[in-house]
Motif scaffolding. Structure first.
Motif, PDB file in Angstrom:
ATOM      1  N   LEU A   1      38.144  44.537  43.684  1.00  0.00           N
ATOM      2  CA  LEU A   1      38.406  43.750  42.486  1.00  0.00           C
ATOM      3  C   LEU A   1      37.077  43.473  41.804  1.00  0.00           C
ATOM      4  CD1 LEU A   1      40.476  42.198  40.749  1.00  0.00           C
ATOM      5  CD2 LEU A   1      39.972  40.192  42.151  1.00  0.00           C
ATOM      6  N   ASN A   2      36.930  43.997  40.594  1.00  0.00           N
ATOM      7  CA  ASN A   2      35.699  43.816  39.817  1.00  0.00           C
ATOM      8  C   ASN A   2      34.462  44.181  40.634  1.00  0.00           C
ATOM      9  OD1 ASN A   2      37.367  43.013  37.797  1.00  0.00           O
ATOM     10  ND2 ASN A   2      36.579  40.940  37.636  1.00  0.00           N
ATOM     11  N   GLN A   3      34.503  45.337  41.248  1.00  0.00           N
ATOM     12  CA  GLN A   3      33.415  45.914  42.031  1.00  0.00           C
ATOM     13  C   GLN A   3      33.109  45.133  43.312  1.00  0.00           C
ATOM     14  OE1 GLN A   3      30.258  46.410  39.117  1.00  0.00           O
ATOM     15  NE2 GLN A   3      31.096  48.404  38.565  1.00  0.00           N
ATOM     16  N   ARG A   4      34.019  44.260  43.734  1.00  0.00           N
ATOM     17  CA  ARG A   4      33.903  43.563  45.020  1.00  0.00           C
ATOM     18  C   ARG A   4      34.829  44.246  46.009  1.00  0.00           C
ATOM     19  NH1 ARG A   4      34.095  37.023  44.169  1.00  0.00           N
ATOM     20  NH2 ARG A   4      34.075  36.948  46.432  1.00  0.00           N
ATOM     21  N   HIS A   5      34.318  44.535  47.181  1.00  0.00           N
ATOM     22  CA  HIS A   5      35.152  45.119  48.230  1.00  0.00           C
ATOM     23  C   HIS A   5      36.106  44.041  48.748  1.00  0.00           C
ATOM     24  CE1 HIS A   5      36.399  47.619  51.537  1.00  0.00           C
ATOM     25  NE2 HIS A   5      36.117  46.623  52.374  1.00  0.00           N
ATOM     26  N   ILE A   6      37.366  44.396  48.869  1.00  0.00           N
ATOM     27  CA  ILE A   6      38.378  43.469  49.373  1.00  0.00           C
ATOM     28  C   ILE A   6      38.783  43.919  50.767  1.00  0.00           C
ATOM     29  CG2 ILE A   6      40.682  42.494  49.019  1.00  0.00           C
ATOM     30  CD1 ILE A   6      38.565  41.646  46.880  1.00  0.00           C
ATOM     31  N   GLU A   7      38.421  43.110  51.744  1.00  0.00           N
ATOM     32  CA  GLU A   7      38.684  43.411  53.154  1.00  0.00           C
ATOM     33  C   GLU A   7      40.022  42.847  53.620  1.00  0.00           C
ATOM     34  OE1 GLU A   7      37.479  45.211  56.695  1.00  0.00           O
ATOM     35  OE2 GLU A   7      36.356  45.217  54.833  1.00  0.00           O
ATOM     36  N   ASN A   8      40.439  41.700  53.024  1.00  0.00           N
ATOM     37  CA  ASN A   8      41.663  41.024  53.449  1.00  0.00           C
ATOM     38  C   ASN A   8      42.154  40.091  52.342  1.00  0.00           C
ATOM     39  OD1 ASN A   8      40.050  38.643  53.650  1.00  0.00           O
ATOM     40  ND2 ASN A   8      39.395  39.290  55.679  1.00  0.00           N
ATOM     41  N   ALA A   9      43.242  39.388  52.618  1.00  0.00           N
ATOM     42  CA  ALA A   9      43.816  38.482  51.622  1.00  0.00           C
ATOM     43  C   ALA A   9      42.837  37.371  51.241  1.00  0.00           C
ATOM     44  CB  ALA A   9      45.119  37.895  52.148  1.00  0.00           C
ATOM     45  N   GLY A  10      42.070  36.875  52.207  1.00  0.00           N
ATOM     46  CA  GLY A  10      41.086  35.832  51.920  1.00  0.00           C
ATOM     47  C   GLY A  10      40.022  36.293  50.938  1.00  0.00           C
ATOM     48  N   ASP A  11      39.549  37.530  51.114  1.00  0.00           N
ATOM     49  CA  ASP A  11      38.573  38.092  50.170  1.00  0.00           C
ATOM     50  C   ASP A  11      39.158  38.148  48.762  1.00  0.00           C
ATOM     51  OD1 ASP A  11      36.759  38.545  52.208  1.00  0.00           O
ATOM     52  OD2 ASP A  11      37.024  40.721  52.232  1.00  0.00           O
ATOM     53  N   PHE A  12      40.416  38.578  48.688  1.00  0.00           N
ATOM     54  CA  PHE A  12      41.063  38.695  47.383  1.00  0.00           C
ATOM     55  C   PHE A  12      41.206  37.318  46.734  1.00  0.00           C
ATOM     56  CE2 PHE A  12      44.747  38.602  44.621  1.00  0.00           C
ATOM     57  CZ  PHE A  12      44.385  39.589  43.714  1.00  0.00           C
ATOM     58  N   GLU A  13      41.703  36.342  47.495  1.00  0.00           N
ATOM     59  CA  GLU A  13      41.873  34.995  46.951  1.00  0.00           C
ATOM     60  C   GLU A  13      40.540  34.415  46.488  1.00  0.00           C
ATOM     61  OE1 GLU A  13      44.678  33.520  46.216  1.00  0.00           O
ATOM     62  OE2 GLU A  13      45.888  35.104  47.105  1.00  0.00           O
ATOM     63  N   GLN A  14      39.469  34.653  47.246  1.00  0.00           N
ATOM     64  CA  GLN A  14      38.144  34.168  46.854  1.00  0.00           C
ATOM     65  C   GLN A  14      37.677  34.846  45.574  1.00  0.00           C
ATOM     66  OE1 GLN A  14      36.168  31.603  48.258  1.00  0.00           O
ATOM     67  NE2 GLN A  14      35.212  31.944  46.278  1.00  0.00           N
ATOM     68  N   ALA A  15      37.890  36.154  45.469  1.00  0.00           N
ATOM     69  CA  ALA A  15      37.475  36.897  44.275  1.00  0.00           C
ATOM     70  C   ALA A  15      38.203  36.372  43.040  1.00  0.00           C
ATOM     71  CB  ALA A  15      37.742  38.388  44.461  1.00  0.00           C
ATOM     72  N   VAL A  16      39.496  36.094  43.160  1.00  0.00           N
ATOM     73  CA  VAL A  16      40.262  35.574  42.028  1.00  0.00           C
ATOM     74  C   VAL A  16      39.831  34.146  41.701  1.00  0.00           C
ATOM     75  CG1 VAL A  16      42.573  34.915  41.225  1.00  0.00           C
ATOM     76  CG2 VAL A  16      42.237  37.112  42.357  1.00  0.00           C
ATOM     77  N   SER A  17      39.558  33.329  42.710  1.00  0.00           N
ATOM     78  CA  SER A  17      39.176  31.939  42.456  1.00  0.00           C
ATOM     79  C   SER A  17      37.813  31.845  41.768  1.00  0.00           C
ATOM     80  CB  SER A  17      39.186  31.126  43.748  1.00  0.00           C
ATOM     81  OG  SER A  17      38.100  31.465  44.571  1.00  0.00           O
ATOM     82  N   ASP A  18      37.000  32.884  41.871  1.00  0.00           N
ATOM     83  CA  ASP A  18      35.702  32.902  41.195  1.00  0.00           C
ATOM     84  C   ASP A  18      35.826  33.260  39.715  1.00  0.00           C
ATOM     85  OD1 ASP A  18      34.458  32.246  43.567  1.00  0.00           O
ATOM     86  OD2 ASP A  18      33.806  34.292  44.017  1.00  0.00           O
TER      87      ASP A  18
END
Length: 138
Positions: free
Chosen positions: A96-113
């Motif tokens: 997501l936006n050039q961030r590697h997503i390893e799990n659901a937590g990574d995704f939620e953090q990326a969206v919350s930013d």
């Protein structure tokens, strides 16, 4: 409030209220427990992707697949950011936006930013193929 008198004074000055609960979100005050109003303010303040997300590794254990990372999409809300981007249940978000997503937590953090209106570049797997999608967070 009795434990923090300075907060009690601030609350009284800002809202004119001495009772609790008083909730202030993004400058909007809700006095008492008004669930409908609180949900309305939160939905306006927080960006929404519009998909249920789980750890892909957890799903792969249940299905016997070899996938070890990513954010598995269990469902997509019609008209949401995820829906307008063309994502579907079963897709696995890996970036997501050039961030590697390893799990659901990574995704939620990326969206919350992010904030509402931000552009999204999503890398995901569908049927074993790597695909990309674009969207705007609402």
């Amino acid at each position: 409030m009795s434990q923090n008198s300075s907060y009690a004074r601030e609350l009284s000055q800002n809202t004119g209220q001495m009772g609790v609960p008083v909730t202030i979100i993004d400058g909007q005050t809700v006095i008492g427990f008004d669930r409908k109003r609180l949900e309305q303010i939160i939905s306006q303040a927080r960006p929404s992707f519009g998909a249920s997300i789980a750890d892909a590794a957890r799903i792969s254990v249940n299905t016997g697949s070899a996938l070890k990372s990513g954010a598995y999409i269990g469902g997509v809300k019609p008209g949401s950011t995820a829906g307008r981007a063309g994502l579907a249940a079963g897709d696995i978000i890996t970036g997501l936006n050039q961030r590697h997503i390893e799990n659901a937590g990574d995704f939620e953090q990326a969206v919350s930013d992010l904030k509402k209106g931000d552009h999204l570049s999503i890398v995901f797997l569908r049927g074993g193929k790597a695909l990309t999608a674009e969207g705007v967070l609402n």
